[in-house]
Motif scaffolding. Structure first.
Motif: not given
Length: 225
Positions: A30, A33, A71
Motif C-alpha cells: 500500500r 502504491d 500482485q
C-alpha cells in the motif's frame, strides 16, 4: 475420552502469530502504491486465509483482476523478505510442547503455507530451540491442501500413527473440516485469527481453547506436573 497418541497443529494463528508480518507485507504494498498503511487489527482476521484474503482486504484485489497473479507474486516476495521480522510463537507454545513431549505424546505441524516459506520459519522458531516435530506437512506437500484431509493423513503416516488416534489444533474452518474428514479430533484455537467466534462454533470443533496451554486442560487427566 482416550488419550491421543499425537497432536498436530496448524502453524499460522495456532503455533505462531505471523499476522504482523503478513499484514506488514500488505501495508508495504500500500505504501509503495501511495496509500496509507492499515491498522494491524483490521487485517489480522484475514491472516488465516492466506494471500488471497489479505490482498482483497488490503488492496481490493481478487483473482479476477488482470494483474492479480503479478500482485500475488509481489506480495509473496515482500512477505518472504520480512516473514520473521515480527513473527513469534504464541505465549505458552513452548511450555505446551514440553508438556506433550514429557508425556510421550508426538506432535507435528500441518500448514497450508508453502514449504519455501514455512520450513525456514519452523527451523528458526522451533528446531533451532531443540523442538523437533515428528511430521511437517506444508501446502505443497500434497496435491490438495486443507480442507482436504490428505495433508493430515500424510502427517499421521509420517508419524506412523493412525489418524483416528490424533488430535488436530487449528484456528480456521479449513482446519476443522480437514480434521473431521481425516478422522482426527478437531480443537479450535480461538486465540488465533478467528474472525467470528460465534460462526466458528459451527465448524464442528470438539473443543476450543483460548490459549495454547488450555490444551492440557482438555486432554484426558494425567499428572501434568
Amino acid at each position: 475420552m482416550s488419550l491421543p497418541r499425537a497432536v498436530f497443529f496448524d502453524f499460522d494463528g495456532t503455533l505462531v502469530d505471523s499476522a504482523p508480518d503478513l499484514a506488514g507485507a500488505v501495508n508495504d504494498m500500500r505504501v509503495e502504491d501511495g496509500m496509507p498503511a492499515l491498522p494491524l487489527e483490521s487485517l489480522r482476521p484475514y491472516a488465516t486465509y492466506g494471500a488471497r484474503s489479505l490482498l482483497k482486504a488490503g488492496l481490493g484485489l481478487t483473482p479476477d483482476d488482470p494483474d492479480y497473479d503479478a500482485q500475488r507474486k509481489r506480495f509473496l516476495a515482500i512477505y518472504d523478505r520480512r516473514k520473521l521480522d515480527h513473527t513469534h510463537l504464541f505465549d505458552g507454545v513452548l511450555e505446551l510442547l514440553i508438556a506433550l513431549e514429557r508425556r510421550g505424546l508426538i506432535w507435528g505441524i500441518v500448514t497450508n503455507k508453502n514449504s519455501r516459506l514455512a520450513e525456514p520459519m519452523i527451523h528458526e522458531l522451533l528446531r533451532d530451540r531443540a523442538f523437533t516435530p515428528a511430521a511437517v506437512v506444508c501446502g505443497d506437500s500434497t496435491p490438495t491442501p486443507k480442507p482436504h484431509p490428505a495433508p493430515l493423513l500424510l502427517a499421521a503416516r509420517d508419524a506412523e500413527i493412525e489418524a483416528t488416534d490424533c488430535w488436530f489444533v487449528g484456528d480456521g474452518e479449513s482446519d476443522m473440516r480437514a480434521s473431521l474428514a481425516a478422522g482426527m479430533k478437531p480443537v479450535l484455537a480461538t486465540y488465533g485469527y478467528v474472525p467470528d467466534i460465534g460462526h466458528a462454533r459451527s465448524w464442528g470443533a470438539h473443543h476450543e481453547i483460548g490459549k495454547p496451554l488450555d490444551l492440557l486442560g482438555i486432554l484426558p487427566r494425567l499428572d501434568w506436573s
